[in-house]
Design an enzyme around this catalytic site. Sequence first.
Site, PDB file in Angstrom:
ATOM      1  N   GLU A 242       0.820  -1.212   0.000  1.00 26.12           N
ATOM      2  CA  GLU A 242       0.000   0.000   0.000  1.00 26.12           C
ATOM      3  C   GLU A 242       0.853   1.262   0.000  1.00 26.12           C
ATOM      4  O   GLU A 242       0.581   2.230   0.694  1.00 26.12           O
ATOM      5  CB  GLU A 242      -0.959   0.001   1.189  1.00 26.12           C
ATOM      6  CG  GLU A 242      -1.927  -1.172   1.170  1.00 26.12           C
ATOM      7  CD  GLU A 242      -2.916  -1.142   2.317  1.00 26.12           C
ATOM      8  OE1 GLU A 242      -4.094  -1.429   2.078  1.00 26.12           O
ATOM      9  OE2 GLU A 242      -2.500  -0.829   3.453  1.00 26.12           O
ATOM     10  N   ASP A 316      -8.727  -8.929   3.375  1.00 28.92           N
ATOM     11  CA  ASP A 316      -8.483  -7.839   4.321  1.00 28.92           C
ATOM     12  C   ASP A 316      -9.524  -7.797   5.430  1.00 28.92           C
ATOM     13  O   ASP A 316     -10.396  -6.909   5.428  1.00 28.92           O
ATOM     14  CB  ASP A 316      -8.467  -6.495   3.579  1.00 28.92           C
ATOM     15  CG  ASP A 316      -7.951  -5.350   4.445  1.00 28.92           C
ATOM     16  OD1 ASP A 316      -7.409  -5.624   5.525  1.00 28.92           O
ATOM     17  OD2 ASP A 316      -8.091  -4.188   4.038  1.00 28.92           O
ATOM     18  N   GLU A 344     -13.087  -2.553  11.716  1.00 26.49           N
ATOM     19  CA  GLU A 344     -12.957  -1.756  10.495  1.00 26.49           C
ATOM     20  C   GLU A 344     -14.031  -2.112   9.471  1.00 26.49           C
ATOM     21  O   GLU A 344     -14.591  -1.234   8.821  1.00 26.49           O
ATOM     22  CB  GLU A 344     -11.571  -1.977   9.886  1.00 26.49           C
ATOM     23  CG  GLU A 344     -11.364  -1.271   8.562  1.00 26.49           C
ATOM     24  CD  GLU A 344     -10.000  -1.533   7.960  1.00 26.49           C
ATOM     25  OE1 GLU A 344      -9.758  -1.069   6.833  1.00 26.49           O
ATOM     26  OE2 GLU A 344      -9.164  -2.215   8.606  1.00 26.49           O
TER      27      GLU A 344
END
Length: 656
Positions: A242, A316, A344
């Site tokens: 990332e 993820d 998240e």
Amino acid sequence: MRSIWVYLGLLNQKLNFSDAMMKDNSLVVAKVSSLNEGWSLKLGLDSEKLGKEGFYIKTIDGSVLVTANTDIGLLYGVFRLLQSIQAGHDLKDFQMLDTPTVDLRMLNHWDNLDRTVERGYAGFSLWNWQKLPEYIDQRYIDYARANASIGINGTSLTNVNANALVLTPMYLEKAAALANVFRKYGIKVYLTARFSAPMEIGGLETADPLNADVQNWWIQKTREIYKWIPDFGGFLVKANSEGQPGPRNYGRTHVDGANMLAKAVEPYGGVVIWRAFVYSEEDETDRAKQAYSEFVPYDGKFMDNVLVQVKNDPIDFQPREPFHPMFGAMPETPLMMEFQITQEYLGFSSHLVFLPKLFEEVLQSDTYVQGKGSTVAKVVDGSLHDKSISGMAGVSNIGNDLNWTGHPFAQANWFGFGRLAWNPEAKASDIAEEWIKLTYSQNQELIDLLKPMLLDSREAVVNYMNPLGLHHLFDTGHHYGSGPWVNNPGRPDWNPTYYHNADANGIGFDRTTTGSNALEQYSKELAETFGNLRTCPEEYLLWFHHLPWDYTLNNGNTLWDGLALKYQEGVEQVSEMIATWENARNIIADNQYKEVKMLLDIQLKEAKWWRDASLLYFQTFSGKELPDGVPKPKKDLEYYKSLKFPFAPGIRPQWD
């Protein structure tokens, strides 16, 4: 048990266990080496079974004995005794021997130096860097005690998207102040290492891990850290993922980078935790395959003090995915589990989701790499491949909110992670009941109400967010709410459309031999199971297969009807949670009831949002009416597409 509370006072003060033996026909606390001959004979214990962190509790002649080989073992034992009392266990003939099966049990704080928390939903960071090192907040001590009470023995203070400044003397002094607090509770401090630190704070022109000046810089920096923190645990590294810098910037490998740092900490007994969460925008293969492809070829080439930290799933931290295929595929390398305790992708701190059910599902998944029974838990604790070091990390859900975690029930996820990190074979149902007793009461009526609610809550969120194997349908950036239509971020694998592949013909990601063939990364047994529509569990159906809208599910429904009914089932499950909480109203305190009731109301509203927004979008491809039992949305698709959340909490900060 008067002396227990005296002992709690001791915990608040100096932890001098060598002088902590107390006998008043209530409690005896002493290391094995301090027991007199009479107690040793009554104990009848081989102390080697306790190791460095284990403990033994036994009622002998009306007294309760807590013993261990070390101070920290005694601390764990006393906390467990107190928890057993709170949970209502009879101490008359009490006996418990417990040792952790995982060596490193760690919280990863994604906290930034400005006190924001990436993917944090419980306020700002606990660490007030501006006031450290002089000002020691009482909450630092409370944090350490809470973690010690569930066996956590490591904490990484800062974000894996690291800032090199944390390695400068100003911040090392502050980290050392925290380490001084945590040390007496058996908790080591770890720091995130930004790979480009030699350039950013060291004045070098490169961070190439094979460059002698770079290697020497890390050796000198490590020596400096250990002067500040003599028991420093080591480095946690996110590299070449990332946009983060790493060894591949210089044509080097993950092994080159990890081993460079491992050599620096090796003389001090430190470790390097190297995250395997990597995926490249230049790699056009299935994102789910990239970490495996990058790391498995290097099995056995990492130094002995390197743990490769692998997320529980290939994409993820989604509400549900199959376990990561790297588990079991690197027998020569210790693989450290990375779970996400912070929610998240599970409704932030507004949704009640009992994550030990997710953790248990992953840990009990069978890799089949050494035949049936080769579970992920056995890979993680090192027993499957006879590893000398093991670890489990949880991305923290802790902030400076009054209740620590934003949602009172989110504390159960922190607690449950600790229990499973200590023993990956622990059962979510046992953890749920224990947490209810410790948090609310031993009232059996309340337990009978709340335990099923906890255990069913994770399945509810899967149903109203990502049913039947759908994944990563979240609006981009903040990951708050449904956004299956999003297709504008610069790289394909940041787009929900990349994952669901909805079109007029059907929906789902083909990972079979006719698609990306991600199946090849699993064992032959699992590849056959997942690849065959007759045997693929429906909870993973659209994760592995792209199927037509009229495909027939096991219950006889078409895929379209089944998908819509799953979304509706999730909404109904939240309604049932609200009804359950209402039934508990007279058994709990009024303020406890009101706080959770308001949060459950938010969860119901957002579950309906997920259902309506998702089905309206997928309906544009299926062209089919909603089945009976699924209400028609009150808003249109354009309304849901128009929703924007620029200030949602936990958004990743942007650096120049």
